[in-house]
Design a protein around this motif. Sequence first.
Motif, PDB file in Angstrom:
ATOM      1  N   UNK A 111      -3.867   3.711   9.846  1.00 52.07           N
ATOM      2  CA  UNK A 111      -3.006   4.548  10.985  1.00 52.07           C
ATOM      3  C   UNK A 111      -1.722   4.349  10.224  1.00 52.07           C
ATOM      4  N   UNK A 112      -1.142   3.004  10.238  1.00 52.67           N
ATOM      5  CA  UNK A 112       0.104   2.888   9.870  1.00 52.67           C
ATOM      6  C   UNK A 112       0.546   3.408   8.503  1.00 52.67           C
ATOM      7  N   UNK A 113      -0.431   3.060   7.418  1.00 51.80           N
ATOM      8  CA  UNK A 113      -0.081   3.444   6.273  1.00 51.80           C
ATOM      9  C   UNK A 113      -0.307   4.990   6.031  1.00 51.80           C
ATOM     10  N   UNK A 114      -1.127   5.679   6.765  1.00 51.55           N
ATOM     11  CA  UNK A 114      -1.118   7.174   6.599  1.00 51.55           C
ATOM     12  C   UNK A 114       0.072   7.668   7.216  1.00 51.55           C
ATOM     13  N   UNK A 115       0.649   7.117   8.435  1.00 56.65           N
ATOM     14  CA  UNK A 115       1.897   7.774   8.865  1.00 56.65           C
ATOM     15  C   UNK A 115       3.010   7.681   7.772  1.00 56.65           C
ATOM     16  N   UNK A 116       3.058   6.443   7.169  1.00 62.35           N
ATOM     17  CA  UNK A 116       4.065   6.262   5.994  1.00 62.35           C
ATOM     18  C   UNK A 116       3.903   7.102   4.977  1.00 62.35           C
ATOM     19  N   UNK A 174       0.906  -1.127   0.008  1.00 61.20           N
ATOM     20  CA  UNK A 174      -0.002  -0.006  -0.114  1.00 61.20           C
ATOM     21  C   UNK A 174       0.950   1.200   0.034  1.00 61.20           C
ATOM     22  N   UNK A 175       1.941   1.214   0.857  1.00 62.62           N
ATOM     23  CA  UNK A 175       2.839   2.393   0.685  1.00 62.62           C
ATOM     24  C   UNK A 175       3.536   2.513  -0.550  1.00 62.62           C
ATOM     25  N   UNK A 176       3.959   1.312  -1.197  1.00 63.19           N
ATOM     26  CA  UNK A 176       4.649   1.489  -2.565  1.00 63.19           C
ATOM     27  C   UNK A 176       3.945   1.940  -3.412  1.00 63.19           C
ATOM     28  N   UNK A 177       2.668   1.577  -3.365  1.00 63.83           N
ATOM     29  CA  UNK A 177       1.645   2.357  -4.732  1.00 63.83           C
ATOM     30  C   UNK A 177       0.615   3.454  -4.236  1.00 63.83           C
ATOM     31  N   UNK A 178       1.159   3.929  -2.947  1.00 61.29           N
ATOM     32  CA  UNK A 178       0.479   5.133  -2.433  1.00 61.29           C
ATOM     33  C   UNK A 178      -1.205   4.876  -2.545  1.00 61.29           C
ATOM     34  N   UNK A 179      -1.452   3.892  -2.149  1.00 59.82           N
ATOM     35  CA  UNK A 179      -2.950   3.485  -1.657  1.00 59.82           C
ATOM     36  C   UNK A 179      -3.464   4.543  -1.112  1.00 59.82           C
ATOM     37  N   UNK A 180      -4.655   5.018  -1.169  1.00 64.99           N
ATOM     38  CA  UNK A 180      -5.586   5.940  -0.315  1.00 64.99           C
ATOM     39  C   UNK A 180      -6.850   5.531   0.240  1.00 64.99           C
ATOM     40  N   UNK A 221       2.555  10.213   4.806  1.00 63.88           N
ATOM     41  CA  UNK A 221       1.959  11.358   5.223  1.00 63.88           C
ATOM     42  C   UNK A 221       1.064  11.956   5.007  1.00 63.88           C
ATOM     43  N   UNK A 222      -0.047  11.064   4.347  1.00 63.79           N
ATOM     44  CA  UNK A 222      -1.323  11.742   3.890  1.00 63.79           C
ATOM     45  C   UNK A 222      -2.471  10.550   4.558  1.00 63.79           C
ATOM     46  N   UNK A 223      -3.431  11.193   4.526  1.00 63.81           N
ATOM     47  CA  UNK A 223      -4.509  10.289   5.133  1.00 63.81           C
ATOM     48  C   UNK A 223      -5.086   9.172   4.318  1.00 63.81           C
ATOM     49  N   UNK A 224      -5.617   8.145   4.810  1.00 58.31           N
ATOM     50  CA  UNK A 224      -5.999   6.984   4.167  1.00 58.31           C
ATOM     51  C   UNK A 224      -7.402   6.620   4.549  1.00 58.31           C
ATOM     52  N   UNK A 225      -8.333   6.512   3.794  1.00 57.51           N
ATOM     53  CA  UNK A 225      -9.677   6.330   3.937  1.00 57.51           C
ATOM     54  C   UNK A 225     -10.002   4.791   4.392  1.00 57.51           C
ATOM     55  N   UNK A 226     -11.154   4.598   5.110  1.00 56.12           N
ATOM     56  CA  UNK A 226     -11.523   3.150   5.443  1.00 56.12           C
ATOM     57  C   UNK A 226     -13.051   3.237   4.967  1.00 56.12           C
ATOM     58  N   UNK A 227     -13.506   2.399   4.066  1.00 55.19           N
ATOM     59  CA  UNK A 227     -14.785   2.181   3.729  1.00 55.19           C
ATOM     60  C   UNK A 227     -15.306   0.821   3.996  1.00 55.19           C
ATOM     61  N   UNK A 228     -16.753   0.848   4.481  1.00 59.04           N
ATOM     62  CA  UNK A 228     -17.376  -0.366   4.701  1.00 59.04           C
ATOM     63  C   UNK A 228     -17.966  -0.702   3.519  1.00 59.04           C
TER      64      UNK A 228
END
Length: 59
Positions: A45-50, A21-27, A52-59
């Motif tokens: 949280x982990x990926x957002x920290x890596x 996810x970090x490699x491809x900059x998944x959001x 430096x931008x927010x990652x969203x979670x959808x159900x």
Amino acid sequence: MEPKPGIDPSPQDIRNMMAAMVRVKAGLIIHAPVYNPKLPQAVTRHVSEQLGSPVKVLK
């Protein structure tokens, strides 16, 4: 993220997914509402920290 249906991902599977996810900059993370949201939120949280931008979670 199940390696096979009904099999929970191992800690290594989760680490590999976060690295990808970090490699491809998944959001975005999408998860089925029947599963506990704690793991997707922790990954977010982990990926957002890596990234430096927010990652969203959808159900």
